[in-house]
Design an enzyme around this catalytic site. Structure first.
Site, PDB file in Angstrom:
ATOM      1  N   ASN A  63       0.854  -1.198   0.000  1.00 26.46           N
ATOM      2  CA  ASN A  63       0.000   0.000   0.000  1.00 26.46           C
ATOM      3  C   ASN A  63       0.883   1.240   0.000  1.00 26.46           C
ATOM      4  OD1 ASN A  63       0.575   0.754   2.848  1.00 26.46           O
ATOM      5  ND2 ASN A  63      -0.393  -1.229   3.221  1.00 26.46           N
ATOM      6  N   LYS A  87     -11.395  -3.539  18.155  1.00 29.91           N
ATOM      7  CA  LYS A  87     -10.003  -3.906  18.458  1.00 29.91           C
ATOM      8  C   LYS A  87      -9.577  -3.602  19.888  1.00 29.91           C
ATOM      9  CE  LYS A  87      -8.870  -3.707  13.681  1.00 29.91           C
ATOM     10  NZ  LYS A  87      -7.848  -3.841  12.701  1.00 29.91           N
ATOM     11  N   LYS A 133       9.757 -16.537 -10.436  1.00 29.52           N
ATOM     12  CA  LYS A 133       8.888 -15.515 -11.030  1.00 29.52           C
ATOM     13  C   LYS A 133       7.827 -16.169 -11.915  1.00 29.52           C
ATOM     14  CE  LYS A 133       8.729 -11.423 -13.799  1.00 29.52           C
ATOM     15  NZ  LYS A 133       9.259 -10.804 -14.991  1.00 29.52           N
ATOM     16  N   PHE A 159      -4.593   3.413  14.276  1.00 29.80           N
ATOM     17  CA  PHE A 159      -4.851   4.381  13.198  1.00 29.80           C
ATOM     18  C   PHE A 159      -5.917   3.821  12.271  1.00 29.80           C
ATOM     19  CE2 PHE A 159      -1.734   7.912  12.734  1.00 29.80           C
ATOM     20  CZ  PHE A 159      -1.092   7.732  13.954  1.00 29.80           C
ATOM     21  N   ASP A 194      -4.063  -6.357   4.828  1.00 34.03           N
ATOM     22  CA  ASP A 194      -5.092  -7.223   5.421  1.00 34.03           C
ATOM     23  C   ASP A 194      -4.859  -8.692   5.079  1.00 34.03           C
ATOM     24  OD1 ASP A 194      -6.650  -5.104   6.503  1.00 34.03           O
ATOM     25  OD2 ASP A 194      -7.194  -4.600   4.437  1.00 34.03           O
ATOM     26  N   LYS A 214     -13.732   0.604  14.603  1.00 36.36           N
ATOM     27  CA  LYS A 214     -12.418  -0.049  14.752  1.00 36.36           C
ATOM     28  C   LYS A 214     -11.993  -0.054  16.214  1.00 36.36           C
ATOM     29  CE  LYS A 214      -7.965  -0.076  12.364  1.00 36.36           C
ATOM     30  NZ  LYS A 214      -7.188   0.457  11.262  1.00 36.36           N
TER      31      LYS A 214
END
Ligand SMILES: Cc1cc2nc3c(=O)[nH]c(=O)nc-3n(C[C@H](O)[C@H](O)[C@H](O)COP(=O)(O)O)c2cc1C
Length: 397
Positions: free
Chosen positions: A207, A342, A286, A324, A276, A338
């Site tokens: 990300n 959590k 490869k 975060f 995730d 969240k």
């Protein structure tokens, strides 16, 4: 005891604002000693600063300072803060590379005081990759940047590079002088950056996290006297000097590094953007387009461990856990969900995408608790780091 700021002044048009910075610091009860580069004296004569300071102005490395044969060392020792305002691209480059070829840069290298820089330059000079890299190098070393937003520049261009307002420079300097070691004896664990999940030796899932927020939190915690463990995924940032660094790649590696440090931590800030999921069966070779199309087009994923939830689930009552939530919409609602899911003490919610959040130097966030929320204005990531630590410390006490 009266604090001393050594004010480095460099050769650029915004130099006239250094007089206001000097006056502002003096009004706040700070002693100021000015060091000018030779090029700065092309713009303003030292007499101007001498008149405002009522002390000699230092310019030449080899000038005779009365009763002081090694002026750069005495100046370096006198400084409680070394503030370069305005700072040219040139001096920033020298500081980033440890070049010490005049009194200002030699003093900067010799001082152990914190350093703050207020850059001033043309937008293209500011955006130049060399300048940007120098800024990153200095930031990673804990140098504080006092930046203006975008605006009209002396050269007529519009963009970044305008010197911050003198009042803002003075306020940042005062804040730095007053920094207390309120985290002394505490252990702060920070996670930062993305995780990288291999598909094969060449391809991966990841990300856009840059790690800048987590690194800023680690630096801020160190400055406030904490012991710091920084667990980071792959980022283009140098080590935070003084922190116990753990550089990892995948979510599983990050989980293991966090697991090893968490029980000893007083405050744990989970700012990493952990993927995730990961490819279930990463290929050792490869994958080839054509021959391996089936494997390439249908990548089977396995859910990664939820590091924040796992750690918060086992936290002791006296530990503080901050998570975060980077969201593209409904920040508060998603952050609160969240928080509950959590069992964190606080979630820092921020909008990302369209140039916000990831890879920028500023962020606008909201602190979300079970029963309330607190919106913060747009601020740079260093200030945000301190705001997060203030909040965590309040919970800890
Ligand atoms: C009129 C004029 C304005 C300048 N303004 C800037 C500026 O705003 N920022 C900058 O980095 N350099 C600026 N420069 C270029 C610097 O003066 C030049 O890079 C110089 O070598 C800097 O010296 P110093 O960093 O030792 O003070 C300007 C030069 C001139 C002639």
């Amino acid at each position: 005891m009266q604090k001393t700021v050594v004010l480095g002044v460099t050769g650029c048009v915004a130099i006239y604002k250094a007089c206001e910075v000097l006056r502002g610091l003096q009004k706040a009860g700070v002693r100021v000693k000015v060091v000018m580069t030779k090029n700065a004296t092309e713009f303003i004569q030292p007499a101007m600063f001498r008149a405002l300071m009522r002390e000699p102005v230092a310019v030449g490395l080899f000038d005779d300072a009365p009763g002081d044969p090694i002026h750069h060392i005495s100046l370096a020792k006198e400084a409680d803060l070394f503030l370069v305002a305005p700072c040219t691209a040139n001096v920033m480059a020298k500081l980033a590379h440890g070049i010490a070829d005049d009194l200002l840069t030699t003093t900067a290298l010799a001082t152990t005081a914190p350093i703050a820089i207020a850059p001033a330059m043309n937008v293209n000079m500011y955006d130049h990759v060399a300048t940007q890299e120098n800024m990153q190098t200095l930031k990673a070393r804990g140098v504080r940047f006092i930046d203006a937003g975008e605006g009209y520049l002396a050269c007529g261009d519009v963009g970044r590079g305008r010197l911050a307002e003198p009042d803002d420079i003075v306020a940042a300097a005062i804040e730095m002088l007053e920094v207390t070691h309120d985290l002394a004896g505490k252990h702060v664990l920070v996670t930062a950056g993305p995780t990288v999940e291999p598909i094969d030796p060449a391809r991966y899932i990841s990300n856009r996290s840059s790690g800048k927020t987590g690194f800023a939190i680690a630096r801020a915690a160190l400055n406030r006297g904490a012991k710091v463990t920084l667990v980071t995924g792959p980022v283009a940032l140098g080590d935070v000097e003084g922190a116990d660094m753990a550089r990892v790649t995948t979510a599983l590696q990050m989980r293991d590094a966090v697991d090893a440090a968490f029980d000893d931590a007083d405050i744990a800030v989970f700012s990493a953007a952990v993927c995730d999921a990961r490819p279930s069966n990463p290929s050792k070779r490869k994958l080839k387009k054509g021959a391996d199309d089936e494997a390439l087009m249908h990548i089977e994923l396995t859910e990664n461990p939820d590091i924040l939830a796992t750690m918060a689930g086992r936290k002791r009552p006296e530990q503080v856990v901050v998570g975060f939530a980077a969201e593209t919409e409904n920040v508060v609602a998603n952050a609160r969900a969240k928080l509950e899911r959590k069992h964190a003490d606080m979630i820092v919610g921020n909008l990302v995408g369209e140039g916000r959040g990831f890879a920028t130097d500023e962020n606008e966030v909201v602190f979300v608790y079970a029963d309330r929320e607190r919106r913060l204005p747009l601020m740079n990531k260093d200030d945000l780091a301190h705001a997060i630590l203030d909040e965590a410390l309040e919970k800890l006490e």
